[in-house]
Enzyme design. Structure first.
Site, PDB file in Angstrom:
ATOM      1  N   TYR A 284     105.353  65.212  21.108  1.00 51.93           N
ATOM      2  CA  TYR A 284     105.848  65.014  22.479  1.00 51.93           C
ATOM      3  C   TYR A 284     107.883  65.616  22.445  1.00 51.93           C
ATOM      4  O   TYR A 284     107.885  64.384  22.013  1.00 51.93           O
ATOM      5  CB  TYR A 284     105.715  63.551  22.558  1.00 51.93           C
ATOM      6  CG  TYR A 284     105.010  63.832  24.722  1.00 51.93           C
ATOM      7  CD1 TYR A 284     103.478  63.690  24.437  1.00 51.93           C
ATOM      8  CD2 TYR A 284     105.588  63.855  25.224  1.00 51.93           C
ATOM      9  CE1 TYR A 284     102.936  64.103  25.896  1.00 51.93           C
ATOM     10  CE2 TYR A 284     104.999  64.539  26.703  1.00 51.93           C
ATOM     11  CZ  TYR A 284     103.587  64.363  26.880  1.00 51.93           C
ATOM     12  OH  TYR A 284     102.884  64.125  27.996  1.00 51.93           O
TER      13      TYR A 284
ATOM     14  N   ASP B  62     100.334  53.794  31.174  1.00 54.14           N
ATOM     15  CA  ASP B  62      99.397  54.805  32.563  1.00 54.14           C
ATOM     16  C   ASP B  62      98.101  54.709  31.641  1.00 54.14           C
ATOM     17  O   ASP B  62      97.499  54.161  30.163  1.00 54.14           O
ATOM     18  CB  ASP B  62      99.731  56.355  32.585  1.00 54.14           C
ATOM     19  CG  ASP B  62      99.735  56.747  30.938  1.00 54.14           C
ATOM     20  OD1 ASP B  62      99.940  56.390  30.304  1.00 54.14           O
ATOM     21  OD2 ASP B  62     101.014  58.029  31.153  1.00 54.14           O
ATOM     22  N   CYS B  63      97.121  55.194  32.179  1.00 52.92           N
ATOM     23  CA  CYS B  63      95.669  55.538  31.026  1.00 52.92           C
ATOM     24  C   CYS B  63      95.452  55.998  30.422  1.00 52.92           C
ATOM     25  O   CYS B  63      94.779  55.039  28.788  1.00 52.92           O
ATOM     26  CB  CYS B  63      94.356  56.510  31.791  1.00 52.92           C
ATOM     27  SG  CYS B  63      95.108  57.982  32.300  1.00 52.92           S
ATOM     28  N   SER B  64      96.346  57.218  29.719  1.00 50.35           N
ATOM     29  CA  SER B  64      96.492  57.641  27.936  1.00 50.35           C
ATOM     30  C   SER B  64      97.117  56.429  27.465  1.00 50.35           C
ATOM     31  O   SER B  64      97.001  56.854  26.332  1.00 50.35           O
ATOM     32  CB  SER B  64      96.570  59.122  28.524  1.00 50.35           C
ATOM     33  OG  SER B  64      97.577  59.178  28.605  1.00 50.35           O
TER      34      SER B  64
ATOM     35  N   HIS C  94      91.294  61.459  33.852  1.00 56.38           N
ATOM     36  CA  HIS C  94      91.765  60.533  33.751  1.00 56.38           C
ATOM     37  C   HIS C  94      90.822  59.636  32.402  1.00 56.38           C
ATOM     38  O   HIS C  94      90.355  60.292  32.271  1.00 56.38           O
ATOM     39  CB  HIS C  94      91.390  59.256  34.612  1.00 56.38           C
ATOM     40  CG  HIS C  94      91.496  57.981  34.469  1.00 56.38           C
ATOM     41  ND1 HIS C  94      92.855  56.672  34.961  1.00 56.38           N
ATOM     42  CD2 HIS C  94      90.395  56.607  34.786  1.00 56.38           C
ATOM     43  CE1 HIS C  94      92.324  55.763  34.850  1.00 56.38           C
ATOM     44  NE2 HIS C  94      91.084  55.762  35.018  1.00 56.38           N
TER      45      HIS C  94
ATOM     46  N   HIS D 261      89.965  49.778  31.910  1.00 56.14           N
ATOM     47  CA  HIS D 261      91.350  51.338  32.265  1.00 56.14           C
ATOM     48  C   HIS D 261      92.515  50.855  32.840  1.00 56.14           C
ATOM     49  O   HIS D 261      92.736  49.864  33.965  1.00 56.14           O
ATOM     50  CB  HIS D 261      90.501  52.391  33.188  1.00 56.14           C
ATOM     51  CG  HIS D 261      90.414  51.745  34.084  1.00 56.14           C
ATOM     52  ND1 HIS D 261      90.596  53.150  35.890  1.00 56.14           N
ATOM     53  CD2 HIS D 261      90.249  50.571  34.797  1.00 56.14           C
ATOM     54  CE1 HIS D 261      90.365  52.541  36.357  1.00 56.14           C
ATOM     55  NE2 HIS D 261      89.703  50.845  36.511  1.00 56.14           N
TER      56      HIS D 261
END
Length: 310
Positions: A96, A208-210, A265, A277
């Site tokens: 990343y 966050d979601c991921s 999402h 989540h």
């Protein structure tokens, strides 16, 4: 800033935020980019509008944990352009990309002979060799092991440190540990209930979601991509129209335009029509019933990363 084969550049603070570009930093972010960042102070200083602006203005990309290795591509003034090597994504095949204050990185000797200690608690205290408090580190922090005894001796950016044996597990490599079950994945997620959402969050200060799904999978021996748009291409596809085939621990992906548009999402299936989540700014990690929500009509795909259970 070129590193040798015997050294590596690593995150030298408990949590370092990876920015899209140095100019994306706001005055309210001062505590997050300091040489000794105070994550709690930074998060508490942001109001709802500031938190939403992290999303709307694409300010931050992801986060690094203490000791996590990076590749430094260039240094511009006080900032390093880096690749987070343990966080797969389509943006760069190496890991990343993003920018981190150079003061939050340090060059250390490469050490992998005894594997890594992975923090299994939400947060763990590291101690100096004379048992003075050193740093508090996040869930899933992984540091090279130097000695195993009554305490685990670790290599850290601050020198040798000790950690309680019940705070960690020993793994042979950052991406090698016995795979957990879907129930294990969901069980790990429950410990973060009510943890506030943080865009790009990758630590037990906020996900966050991921970031949540990445870390739950990592804790259970599965390395997946950092972002939901990449995660949906991995694992094994499960019929999204037949909930009877879903298993606890499957990942549920959601897209705009009633499931036909861009993925936005991801959550963890919790069984019985429920999902765990991390929703959005201003909300916290929660378990919800899918029926009757926008998620029910936005479901795009279901992916499984564990073995099929009887």
């Amino acid at each position: 800033m070129l590193q040798t084969e015997s050294t590596a550049w690593v995150c030298s603070v408990p949590v370092a935020t990876v920015w899209t570009a140095p100019e994306k930093v706001r005055p309210v972010d001062a505590a997050g980019i300091a040489e000794y960042p105070n994550l709690n102070h930074w998060l508490q200083s942001m109001n709802q509008e500031d938190n939403q602006d992290l999303v709307n203005s694409n300010r931050i990309q992801t986060q690094l944990l203490y000791g996590e290795p990076v590749l430094i591509e260039e240094v511009v003034e006080d900032w390093a352009k880096i690749i987070a090597l343990w966080q797969p994504c389509q943006k760069d095949e190496r890991g990343y990309p993003g920018w981190v204050p150079i003061t939050q990185l340090k060059e250390v000797e490469t050490l992998t002979e005894l594997g890594y200690a992975r923090v299994t608690q939400n947060k763990a205290q590291l101690w100096t060799e004379n048992f003075k408090p050193l740093k508090v580190v996040s869930f899933n922090t992984m540091l090279p092991v130097k000695e195993i005894g009554e305490f685990i001796r670790l290599q850290t950016p601050d020198g040798d440190a000790l950690v309680m044996t019940d705070a960690v597990e020993i793994v042979s490599a950052y991406n090698q540990r016995p795979k957990g079950s879907g129930v294990d994945i969901a069980t790990h997620g429950v410990r973060f209930l009510d943890l506030p959402y943080l865009w790009a969050g990758m630590s037990s200060y906020g996900f966050d979601c991921s970031g949540l799904t990445y870390n739950l999978m990592k804790a259970n021996g599965v390395i997946i991509s950092r972002d939901a748009v990449d995660q949906v291409l991995e694992g094994n596809g499960i019929d999204s129209q037949n909930a009877e085939n879903w298993q606890i621990g499957d990942l549920l992906f959601f897209a705009h335009d009633e499931g036909k548009g861009k993925i936005h999402h991801v959550g963890v299936y919790y069984g019985n029509g429920l999902m765990l989540h991390s929703p959005k700014p201003g909300k916290s990690v929660e378990i919800i019933e899918l029926a009757g929500t926008k998620h029910e009509v936005e479901l795009y795909a279901v992916r499984r990363f564990t073995e099929i259970e009887d």
